[in-house]
Design a protein around this motif. Structure first.
Motif, PDB file in Angstrom:
ATOM      1  N   HIS A  92       0.773  -1.145  -0.077  1.00 54.84           N
ATOM      2  CA  HIS A  92       0.093  -0.175   0.023  1.00 54.84           C
ATOM      3  C   HIS A  92       0.983   1.344  -0.125  1.00 54.84           C
ATOM      4  CE1 HIS A  92      -3.038   2.989   1.537  1.00 54.84           C
ATOM      5  NE2 HIS A  92      -2.423   3.128   2.275  1.00 54.84           N
ATOM      6  N   LEU A  93       2.168   1.465   0.869  1.00 55.05           N
ATOM      7  CA  LEU A  93       2.747   2.435   0.719  1.00 55.05           C
ATOM      8  C   LEU A  93       3.567   2.489  -0.479  1.00 55.05           C
ATOM      9  CD1 LEU A  93       4.550   2.033   4.477  1.00 55.05           C
ATOM     10  CD2 LEU A  93       3.003   3.782   3.712  1.00 55.05           C
ATOM     11  N   ALA A  94       3.896   1.461  -1.113  1.00 53.85           N
ATOM     12  CA  ALA A  94       4.770   1.779  -2.371  1.00 53.85           C
ATOM     13  C   ALA A  94       3.933   2.259  -3.561  1.00 53.85           C
ATOM     14  CB  ALA A  94       5.061   0.377  -2.709  1.00 53.85           C
ATOM     15  N   MET A  95       2.474   1.824  -3.437  1.00 53.22           N
ATOM     16  CA  MET A  95       1.729   2.382  -4.504  1.00 53.22           C
ATOM     17  C   MET A  95       1.325   3.544  -4.352  1.00 53.22           C
ATOM     18  SD  MET A  95       1.584  -0.481  -6.273  1.00 53.22           S
ATOM     19  CE  MET A  95       0.111  -0.207  -7.573  1.00 53.22           C
ATOM     20  N   GLN A  96       1.673   4.408  -3.230  1.00 49.49           N
ATOM     21  CA  GLN A  96       1.201   5.924  -2.996  1.00 49.49           C
ATOM     22  C   GLN A  96       2.398   6.723  -3.787  1.00 49.49           C
ATOM     23  OE1 GLN A  96      -1.654   6.217  -1.503  1.00 49.49           O
ATOM     24  NE2 GLN A  96      -1.528   4.138  -1.395  1.00 49.49           N
ATOM     25  N   HIS A  97       3.215   5.997  -4.108  1.00 53.46           N
ATOM     26  CA  HIS A  97       4.151   7.000  -4.918  1.00 53.46           C
ATOM     27  C   HIS A  97       4.323   6.323  -6.281  1.00 53.46           C
ATOM     28  CE1 HIS A  97       5.312   7.247  -0.728  1.00 53.46           C
ATOM     29  NE2 HIS A  97       5.854   8.447  -1.074  1.00 53.46           N
ATOM     30  N   PRO A  98       4.330   7.056  -7.420  1.00 55.71           N
ATOM     31  CA  PRO A  98       4.243   6.522  -8.710  1.00 55.71           C
ATOM     32  C   PRO A  98       5.304   5.559  -9.410  1.00 55.71           C
ATOM     33  CG  PRO A  98       4.855   8.982  -8.933  1.00 55.71           C
ATOM     34  CD  PRO A  98       4.486   8.664  -7.389  1.00 55.71           C
ATOM     35  N   ARG A  99       6.574   5.675  -8.749  1.00 58.54           N
ATOM     36  CA  ARG A  99       7.665   4.855  -9.446  1.00 58.54           C
ATOM     37  C   ARG A  99       8.250   3.761  -8.521  1.00 58.54           C
ATOM     38  NH1 ARG A  99      10.440   7.193 -13.454  1.00 58.54           N
ATOM     39  NH2 ARG A  99      12.408   6.097 -12.591  1.00 58.54           N
TER      40      ARG A  99
ATOM     41  N   MET B  58      15.810  -4.271 -13.124  1.00 62.56           N
ATOM     42  CA  MET B  58      14.579  -4.098 -12.381  1.00 62.56           C
ATOM     43  C   MET B  58      14.694  -3.954 -10.955  1.00 62.56           C
ATOM     44  SD  MET B  58      13.187  -7.918 -14.195  1.00 62.56           S
ATOM     45  CE  MET B  58      11.803  -7.801 -13.160  1.00 62.56           C
ATOM     46  N   LEU B  59      15.891  -3.827 -10.538  1.00 59.84           N
ATOM     47  CA  LEU B  59      16.291  -3.379  -8.942  1.00 59.84           C
ATOM     48  C   LEU B  59      16.005  -1.753  -8.834  1.00 59.84           C
ATOM     49  CD1 LEU B  59      19.023  -5.702  -8.074  1.00 59.84           C
ATOM     50  CD2 LEU B  59      16.651  -6.067  -7.620  1.00 59.84           C
ATOM     51  N   ASP B  60      15.969  -1.212  -9.865  1.00 62.80           N
ATOM     52  CA  ASP B  60      15.839   0.154  -9.899  1.00 62.80           C
ATOM     53  C   ASP B  60      14.376   0.708  -9.311  1.00 62.80           C
ATOM     54  OD1 ASP B  60      18.320   0.331 -10.961  1.00 62.80           O
ATOM     55  OD2 ASP B  60      17.506   0.874 -13.224  1.00 62.80           O
ATOM     56  N   ASP B  61      14.243   1.488  -8.429  1.00 63.36           N
ATOM     57  CA  ASP B  61      13.305   2.201  -7.871  1.00 63.36           C
ATOM     58  C   ASP B  61      12.677   1.042  -6.567  1.00 63.36           C
ATOM     59  OD1 ASP B  61      13.239   4.235  -9.219  1.00 63.36           O
ATOM     60  OD2 ASP B  61      12.353   3.458 -10.948  1.00 63.36           O
ATOM     61  N   LEU B  62      13.241  -0.019  -6.518  1.00 64.40           N
ATOM     62  CA  LEU B  62      12.738  -0.794  -5.481  1.00 64.40           C
ATOM     63  C   LEU B  62      12.610  -0.339  -4.394  1.00 64.40           C
ATOM     64  CD1 LEU B  62      11.745  -3.847  -5.151  1.00 64.40           C
ATOM     65  CD2 LEU B  62      14.077  -4.392  -4.658  1.00 64.40           C
ATOM     66  N   ARG B  63      11.609  -0.434  -3.456  1.00 63.43           N
ATOM     67  CA  ARG B  63      11.395   0.135  -2.180  1.00 63.43           C
ATOM     68  C   ARG B  63      11.613  -0.628  -0.972  1.00 63.43           C
ATOM     69  NH1 ARG B  63       6.677   4.652  -0.065  1.00 63.43           N
ATOM     70  NH2 ARG B  63       8.099   5.262   1.696  1.00 63.43           N
ATOM     71  N   TYR B  64      10.691  -1.853  -1.276  1.00 67.43           N
ATOM     72  CA  TYR B  64      10.421  -2.948  -0.300  1.00 67.43           C
ATOM     73  C   TYR B  64      10.462  -4.215  -0.877  1.00 67.43           C
ATOM     74  CZ  TYR B  64       7.835   0.909   2.403  1.00 67.43           C
ATOM     75  OH  TYR B  64       7.683   2.117   2.866  1.00 67.43           O
ATOM     76  N   VAL B  65      11.202  -5.111  -0.082  1.00 68.34           N
ATOM     77  CA  VAL B  65      10.962  -6.325  -0.210  1.00 68.34           C
ATOM     78  C   VAL B  65      10.546  -7.205   0.805  1.00 68.34           C
ATOM     79  CG1 VAL B  65      12.613  -8.557  -0.610  1.00 68.34           C
ATOM     80  CG2 VAL B  65      13.099  -6.468  -1.991  1.00 68.34           C
ATOM     81  N   VAL B  66       9.399  -8.013   0.540  1.00 68.93           N
ATOM     82  CA  VAL B  66       9.001  -9.063   1.546  1.00 68.93           C
ATOM     83  C   VAL B  66       9.585 -10.327   1.412  1.00 68.93           C
ATOM     84  CG1 VAL B  66       6.885  -9.909   2.141  1.00 68.93           C
ATOM     85  CG2 VAL B  66       6.732  -7.840   1.247  1.00 68.93           C
ATOM     86  N   LEU B  67       9.959 -10.785   2.521  1.00 72.05           N
ATOM     87  CA  LEU B  67      10.660 -11.972   2.366  1.00 72.05           C
ATOM     88  C   LEU B  67       9.679 -12.894   3.335  1.00 72.05           C
ATOM     89  CD1 LEU B  67      14.391 -11.524   3.333  1.00 72.05           C
ATOM     90  CD2 LEU B  67      13.314 -12.161   1.229  1.00 72.05           C
ATOM     91  N   ASP B  68       8.680 -13.656   2.862  1.00 67.60           N
ATOM     92  CA  ASP B  68       7.513 -14.620   3.276  1.00 67.60           C
ATOM     93  C   ASP B  68       8.262 -15.543   3.746  1.00 67.60           C
ATOM     94  OD1 ASP B  68       5.232 -15.311   4.313  1.00 67.60           O
ATOM     95  OD2 ASP B  68       4.111 -14.997   2.439  1.00 67.60           O
ATOM     96  N   GLU B  69       7.845 -16.408   4.894  1.00 65.02           N
ATOM     97  CA  GLU B  69       8.259 -17.441   5.419  1.00 65.02           C
ATOM     98  C   GLU B  69       9.950 -17.413   5.404  1.00 65.02           C
ATOM     99  OE1 GLU B  69       6.307 -19.878   6.389  1.00 65.02           O
ATOM    100  OE2 GLU B  69       4.417 -18.976   5.688  1.00 65.02           O
ATOM    101  N   VAL B  70      10.591 -16.383   6.039  1.00 68.60           N
ATOM    102  CA  VAL B  70      11.894 -16.114   6.046  1.00 68.60           C
ATOM    103  C   VAL B  70      12.597 -17.165   7.044  1.00 68.60           C
ATOM    104  CG1 VAL B  70      11.910 -14.525   8.303  1.00 68.60           C
ATOM    105  CG2 VAL B  70      13.790 -14.251   6.400  1.00 68.60           C
TER     106      VAL B  70
END
Length: 840
Positions: free
Chosen positions: A71-78, A140-152
């Motif tokens: 949700h946070l990431a989608m508030q910023h266009p890039r 593809m790592l450009d403009d990457l803000r969050y990474v979710v590590l599920d089941e870390v």
């Protein structure tokens, strides 16, 4: 509780939180339900710019924190967000959920063999895909803000866990991590490491299950609580009635009331429900009777964990033979419509081979199996129908407990042991927690239920201990690989790479262990000093006297043990040594001490503790720099095979060559450079990375045609069952494959010897058990005959074929002519029929 119910201080704190986290307030208003405290804390940390580690029980709602990051990431266009998962099934499920929320244009999927909208702002992927992106320096790592590590907590997996550490260490530091974990007992330790390598990381731990769990044991036909619920007992005390029942069952008797009263009922289950008896009241109930019992007591849907694929399939057949039907006519119609829609791409001639009609019959009656041997399409349908409450009973292996969203009202454990690939072993407290975590659906059930089937030899006290402990430590499985080494050396150089690897969780844990060991050594050293003072003798050096006594005793023991086998000369030599030691002992000043034996007792304690202390010191030496030592050995192998070379001398300011060391083995400080063949190895991922690179370099596969290339790739990825013996040559594809296999096996043996020389663990030899089936599949053979050749279930064949496709895809990119184009055509040849099916 409304805001008016809060104290002034609480209202002020809540007001400050709302001001500090406006996006969280916006997100919460969309949900329609209140957040749990751990969710509130984690989301607030994310909005304030921190990474988070969220450790909470299965079903507690950890993924809501990931959804807030999206949700946070989608508030910023890039801004972009990557959602990583350990399994393709979990990736597919999460992809579908996010598409439903944000639309197909905003969500992509990358799972190695699937590439859907990879340029989207939200991309779901397996963790390996992200690792490969990082090493390749993908744009593809450009403009990457969050990474979710599920089941870390998969980081502890001994086969794949290292990938999680690679991602955590090498991901750009401006990317925030949302790490979601099961409840582990060392979450704080893992959080400390994340803080060390990533900076600002908050650890949020919740031990509370969202739905309380009632734990029962089924003894004969009786539901009995595992723990005493009288309200007067200590926490986690075993139910006395259970102890009596199992004791009577072991003796095979009991009163008429305990065996089954006059009215024909055996007892009362949860909420006072009466449970009908079995005809073998003290034995194990048939599965269909347990299903009926659960249905009568409104305890469905249920997951039966059976630690065997064959056992799962047999269980379904047993239940269906009983005539059970758990669905209504309307539900059966809905099931048929869903199944037909999801399986419409399967060819008619394959349906009978896959057991489609029997599978459909079970689904329509509300019963199914779920395990890795099932066709992925079938597993996805079972998951969907279970979530829709149309399938009521699933017999599953433990893989279902790992991340897939399939909660039930009741979980049944038929046994508390499983086969781990080598032997039958008890399940761990962590595994028990993971399995029973599926019991209780948030927002649906007031309580979840776990049911353990009692059997002879099961100790209620041991079961209670298993169920009450929460020891599930996350231990690193990290180790440097050849591919990792060349990628890091290319980016950082040798010296910097050693420093980077020293930041791994493996070394972090080893260093912490070293601190504890060193503390123990210091304590024992103080004891040694005290023992030394106690054995001091005023007549002389009692330590010296003790040494002579020990040498004498050891020599006497050796002589007694070898009395029958030693030669005359050896016997005479030993007697002379004994006489000399006895003479020295008698002549030593301390021999005449009146307190000699008292000193000797202190001396024995000193020697025993000294031995233990020396062993601890050896452990410290072995653990210090342990990861870097393995990296050095890997680097030595790569130098020997020409994937690395001594770095060119650096020019000094005066124009003369600056002195540099050779870079060869023995000088681990010297810089090295990646050669052209090393750059090929950089793009080869998998357990056999070096074997694949060497085979390409030596041209071992240049003569392979399309089917033979597919067979060779299958040979490199396939892992045979333990009971598979040596394969006869007549079961191998003819032609160029056999010669290429011989050369590849010789190369493997050569590399294995080299690894042994460098004290590396080596690998298993290539396994051609799937080669003939893959060769025939690439030539267009029908599914029935190929599965017969492979002696595999359809799901297993699809899984191995997709791994074959992954390797062929790598070869098509990194290999020169003629292998590259042949690998591409081989990939296209095997990606057909049931293998090409995808639910996305």
């Amino acid at each position: 509780m409304t805001s008016s119910d809060l104290s002034p201080a609480a209202r002020f704190a809540a007001s400050k939180t709302r001001v500090r986290t406006p996006q969280l307030q916006s997100f919460r208003s969309r949900l329609g339900f209140s957040l749990d405290p751990f969710q509130e804390a984690a989301c607030a940390s994310v909005e304030e710019g921190s990474s988070v580690l969220v450790a909470a029980p299965t079903g507690a709602g950890k993924t809501l924190v990931a959804e807030f990051a999206i949700h946070l990431a989608m508030q910023h266009p890039r801004d972009k967000v990557f959602y990583t998962a350990p399994m393709k099934a979990l990736s597919n499920q999460k992809f579908q959920e996010l598409v439903a929320e944000y639309g197909a244009s905003e969500v992509g999927l990358l799972t190695g063999d699937t590439n859907v909208n990879s340029r989207a702002r939200i991309v779901v992927m397996t963790t390996e895909v992200l690792r490969n992106m990082i090493y390749a320096g993908s744009e593809m790592l450009d403009d990457l803000r969050y990474v979710v590590l599920d089941e870390v907590h998969f980081l502890a997996d001994r086969f794949r866990g290292a990938v999680w550490e690679e991602v955590i260490i090498h991901l750009p530091l401006d990317v925030r991590l949302i790490s979601l974990s099961a409840t582990v007992s060392n979450a704080e330790e893992f959080g400390d490491w994340l803080q060390t390598v990533r900076g600002g990381t908050d650890v949020i731990v919740s031990e509370d299950r969202p739905v309380p769990l009632d734990q029962h044991v089924l003894v004969g036909g009786k539901f009995l609580d595992l723990f005493d619920s009288s309200g007067q007992a200590a926490t986690n005390r075993v139910n006395p009635e259970l102890l009596r029942a199992t004791s009577l069952s072991r003796r095979g008797g009991g009163s008429r009331r305990e065996r089954g009263g006059r009215d024909g009922f055996s007892g009362r289950g949860p909420r006072g429900h009466v449970v009908p008896p079995t005809q073998h009241a003290q034995g194990r109930l048939d599965r269909w009777k347990i299903v009926e019992m659960l249905d009568d007591q409104n305890l469905l849907p249920a997951i039966f964990f059976v630690f065997s694929r064959v056992g799962c399939d047999q269980a379904v057949k047993q239940v269906l033979r009983s005539g059970i039907r758990l669905t209504t006519a309307d539900q059966r119609q809905e099931i048929r419509e869903i199944v037909e829609a999801r399986c419409r791409t399967l060819r008619d001639e394959d349906l009978a081979v896959l057991g489609y009609w029997q599978w459909l019959d079970g689904l329509e009656r509300g019963v199914a199996a779920h395990h890795a041997g099932l066709l992925p399409a079938f597993k996805e349908v079972v998951e969907e129908l279970f979530q829709k409450k149309l399938v009521k009973v699933v017999f599953a292996t433990e893989t279902l407990a790992l991340g897939i969203n399939m909660p039930a009202r009741t979980v049944v454990l038929e046994k508390l042991e499983k086969f781990n690939g080598e032997a039958r072993v008890p399940i761990t407290p962590g595994e028990y927690t993971q399995l029973t975590g599926r019991a209780g659906r948030r927002g649906i059930d007031v309580e979840g239920h776990s049911l353990i089937q009692w059997q002879q030899g099961l100790d209620p006290q041991a079961v209670a201990s298993l169920a009450s402990r929460r020891t599930y430590p996350m231990n690193s499985s990290f180790r440097p690989t050849y591919n990792m080494a060349v990628n890091l050396i290319e980016q950082f150089g040798r010296s910097r790479t050693r420093e980077v690897l020293e930041t791994s969780f493996a070394q972090f844990q080893a260093d912490r262990a070293v601190v504890d060991l060193a503390r123990k050594v210091r304590t024992q050293q103080e004891s040694l000093d005290g023992y030394a003072r106690s054995m001091q003798c005023h007549l002389g050096d009692f330590g010296e006297y003790t040494t002579i006594r020990r040498e004498l005793g050891d020599l006497e023991k050796q002589g007694a043990a070898r009395a029958d086998s030693q030669s005359r000369a050896e016997h005479d030599r030993r007697q002379r040594q004994l006489a000399d030691l006895r003479r020295r002992l008698r002549q030593h000043p301390c021999h005449a001490c009146p307190e000699r034996e008292q000193h000797a007792r202190w001396s024995e304690r000193w020697w025993k503790l000294k031995k233990q202390t020396d062993q601890l010191s050896a452990q410290i030496r072995g653990r210090t720099g342990a990861v870097a030592k393995v990296f050095d050995r890997v680097t030595d192998v790569l130098l020997d095979r020409g994937y690395l070379e001594p770095a060119a001398p650096r020019s000094s300011t005066s124009g003369a060559a600056a002195p540099t060391s050779s870079g060869r083995r023995g000088d681990r400080t010297a810089e090295v450079a990646v050669t052209s063949t090393g750059r090929t190895l950089r793009r080869i991922y998998g357990d056999r990375d070096l074997l694949v690179a060497e085979s390409l370099r030596l041209g071992l596969w240049d003569a392979l045609d399309v089917p033979s290339m597919a067979a060779m790739a299958a040979t490199l990825v396939y892992e045979p069952r333990r009971d598979e013996g040596q394969l006869s040559e007549r079961f191998l594809p003819r032609g160029a494959y056999r010669e290429a296999l011989d050369e590849t096996q010789k190369l493997w043996a050569e590399l294995d010897d080299l690894e042994q020389e460098h004290r590396l663990p080596g690998s298993n030899p290539p396994a051609p058990g799937l080669a003939l089936a893959m060769h025939r599949w690439a030539r267009g053979a029908d599914l029935d005959s190929v599965l017969e050749d492979a002696e595999l279930a359809a799901g297993d064949f699809v899984r191995w074929t997709k791994q074959t496709i992954d390797l062929l895809d790598q070869l098509s990119v990194v290999a020169d002519l003629p292998v590259g184009p042949v690998a591409r055509r081989a990939l296209d040849a095997v990606r057909r029929g049931i293998v090409s099916y995808s639910a996305v």
